[in-house]
Motif scaffolding. Structure first.
Motif, PDB file in Angstrom:
ATOM      1  N   ALA A 106       0.847  -1.210   0.000  1.00 16.91           N
ATOM      2  CA  ALA A 106       0.000   0.000   0.000  1.00 16.91           C
ATOM      3  C   ALA A 106       0.876   1.252   0.000  1.00 16.91           C
ATOM      4  CB  ALA A 106      -0.922  -0.006   1.215  1.00 16.91           C
TER       5      ALA A 106
ATOM      6  N   ASP B 279      -2.281   9.895   1.747  1.00 13.51           N
ATOM      7  CA  ASP B 279      -2.629   8.747   0.900  1.00 13.51           C
ATOM      8  C   ASP B 279      -2.124   7.442   1.539  1.00 13.51           C
ATOM      9  OD1 ASP B 279      -3.692   7.508  -1.333  1.00 13.51           O
ATOM     10  OD2 ASP B 279      -1.963   7.938  -2.638  1.00 13.51           O
TER      11      ASP B 279
ATOM     12  N   ARG C 252      -4.552   4.337   2.616  1.00 12.46           N
ATOM     13  CA  ARG C 252      -4.361   3.031   1.961  1.00 12.46           C
ATOM     14  C   ARG C 252      -4.013   1.950   2.980  1.00 12.46           C
ATOM     15  NH1 ARG C 252      -3.217   3.250  -3.944  1.00 12.46           N
ATOM     16  NH2 ARG C 252      -3.222   5.436  -4.542  1.00 12.46           N
TER      17      ARG C 252
ATOM     18  N   SER D  90      -7.498   0.630   3.268  1.00 13.58           N
ATOM     19  CA  SER D  90      -7.368   0.090   1.907  1.00 13.58           C
ATOM     20  C   SER D  90      -8.072   0.962   0.870  1.00 13.58           C
ATOM     21  CB  SER D  90      -7.913  -1.341   1.834  1.00 13.58           C
ATOM     22  OG  SER D  90      -7.270  -2.159   2.759  1.00 13.58           O
TER      23      SER D  90
ATOM     24  N   PRO E 115      -7.603   4.761  -1.489  1.00 13.36           N
ATOM     25  CA  PRO E 115      -6.676   5.840  -1.817  1.00 13.36           C
ATOM     26  C   PRO E 115      -7.254   7.192  -1.402  1.00 13.36           C
ATOM     27  CG  PRO E 115      -7.861   5.188  -3.772  1.00 13.36           C
ATOM     28  CD  PRO E 115      -8.339   4.281  -2.673  1.00 13.36           C
TER      29      PRO E 115
END
Ligand code: HEM
Length: 468
Positions: free
Chosen positions: A117, A149, A153, A157, A159
């Motif tokens: 990620a 970000d 992430r 999970s 963006p």
């Protein structure tokens, strides 16, 4: 070139003047002697405080007697509308329980799971930068975006482009603009009798952020119950039972924790990355060495990280010169004696990574950017004694390992694609807001590297650049 350092305050000033300087910027409000002193005592009508630089005293407060020096209940009140009773503000049994639930999600073994990620966020950052390559870029805004970000992430999970994630990021900026006490000055206590006033727009922004986070937490709870939740930080934390009580976080407690992960996790990393890029822009030899080191791996893997020694040392050195959290405050709840002076109950203890990391008696050439020092014996000794960008002891930053990987991954991806150059006439001036930022931003020019002509791996050992 010596990296920018804020001017120190000249001579003694009245309490009133000190308070005004302090509120404007904590770093330049301090006298130069703090870079040499082992301890300094300040007496005000409202509280007494001790700034400690002596490694034994720092160790006593953070590691040996943390129970005698908790965070003050009045500390960080400006953050409460946003953070509720998160692990950053709590103390005692509540804090212990919160750490028992949070810590397993950040342990070393989990970093491998979080790595993809982080790499995706780094690649998205590189793609965004394409639009501004060749122009003058305020890089803090870009690193903020990238670090936010990374948090979304790895936590949920999703963006930063996701509607709720983007809205949290936007509302957070509104909160920052509207709440002037949301700077480091908020970490020193106001007198108990002074009312805390939060403008309506601050409370509104705080509520909006918490509302958005609550939606994400509730959605996740449903996914966990349905057995379809991804294996990310949020799922880990929400399904971990306190080994002592067997309880998990309820929704409100989880909202408190997500708010602090977002705040502590993105402001700090954004600051560290922006300063690292500036330091590399002004130290071309190191920049080329890092670019050569990262050029070898086409698609960065978790295993590659252990080989990126130079990149890691550069990031460590940037965290030394510009520790994102420049000062921390504790309150004595038991009497102690520091260097022969009585520390009464109620005294404020200031720990200053900023001064410790540039201490003239602890570091050779303290103000120089020299990543080579991390491979030297003197550097290793100073690291043990006088380096604490993530604090130390039981209240050490739970995200330290995460942040060290995130920093290296983002630097690797950015420097593989771009060369960074300083902008003439725009030398950043460090000031302490919530983290160490530059008064007028950090401006750089990004130049695309010719992918076919990346510098060859350097034959010389990295120490050559640090040799003096
Ligand atoms: C370069 C990046 C980072 C730096 C320099 C940093 C630094 C620190 C420092 C110095 C503290 C102690 C503050 C105090 O005691 O007053 C702290 C606490 C904390 N940090 Fe970080 N941090 C970073 C990244 C992160 C990340 C990525 C996360 C989570 C995703 C995180 C979560 C926290 C939390 C939850 C606390 C409160 C811990 C407690 O009080 O028990 N930090 N951090």
């Amino acid at each position: 070139m010596t990296p920018p350092k804020p001017p120190a305050r000249e001579g003694a000033v009245s309490l009133w003047r000190y308070a005004r300087l302090f509120r404007a910027d904590i770093l330049s409000a301090q006298p130069a002697r703090l870079y040499r002193a082992w301890m300094a005592e300040f007496r005000t009508p409202f509280f007494r405080s001790f700034l400690i630089n002596q490694p034994e005293l720092v160790k006593r407060v953070l590691k040996e007697r943390p129970g005698a020096f908790p965070k003050s209940a009045r500390v960080g009140e400006g953050l409460r509308p946003l953070l509720g009773n998160s692990v950053f503000l709590s103390n005692g049994a509540t804090w212990e329980r919160q750490r028992r639930i949070i810590d397993p999600a950040f342990e070393g073994g989990r970093l491998r799971v979080q790595f993809p990620a982080m790499r995706d966020a780094a690649q998205a950052c590189v793609a965004r930068l394409e639009a501004v390559a060749g122009t003058e870029v305020e890089i803090e805004a870009e690193t903020s975006h990238a670090a936010a970000d990374v948090i979304f992430r790895t936590l949920f999970s999703i963006p930063i482009e996701h509607a709720q994630a983007g809205a949290v990021f936007d509302q957070f900026r509104v909160y920052q603009r509207a709440q002037p006490v949301l700077n480091l000055a908020a970490l020193l206590p106001v007198p108990r009798w002074m009312p805390r006033y939060f403008p309506r727009r601050v409370r509104r922004a705080g509520r909006a952020i918490r509302g958005l986070i609550r939606t994400l937490v509730e959605e996740r709870l449903r996914a966990i119950e349905a057995g379809v939740a991804p294996d990310d930080l949020a799922t880990r934390i929400m399904t971990t039972r306190d080994p002592v009580s067997g309880e998990t976080f309820d929704v409100e407690e989880m909202v408190d924790q997500v708010a602090i992960f977002f705040l502590a996790g993105h402001e700090t990393s954004a600051s560290a990355l922006a300063w690292t890029l500036y330091l590399l822009a002004t130290h071309e030899d190191w920049q080329e060495a890092v670019a050569a080191e990262v050029a070898s791996a086409q698609e960065l893997s978790f295993a590659d990280l252990s080989r990126l020694v130079l990149t890691r040392d550069v990031f460590r050195e940037a965290l030394r010169l510009y520790p994102p959290v420049p000062m921390m405050v504790r309150e004595a709840v038991e009497r102690d004696v520091f260097r022969g002076r009585v520390v009464p109950v109620g005294a404020q203890i200031v720990l200053s990574p900023w001064h410790l990391h540039r201490h003239e008696r602890l570091w050779p050439d303290p103000d120089a950017f020299d990543p080579g020092r991390w491979q030297s014996e003197a550097g290793r000794l100073a690291q043990r004694e006088a380096y604490m960008p993530f604090s130390a002891g039981p209240r050490v930053c739970p995200g330290a390992g995460f942040a060290m990987i995130e920093g290296v991954v983002l630097l690797a991806e950015i420097l593989r694609r771009y060369r960074v150059e300083p902008v003439v006439g725009r030398v950043p001036e460090p000031v302490a807001h919530l983290t160490v930022r530059s008064r007028t931003g950090i401006w750089l020019r990004l130049v695309q590297r010719d992918q076919g002509a990346l510098p060859p791996r350097l034959a010389a050992p990295p120490e050559v650049f640090g040799a003096r």
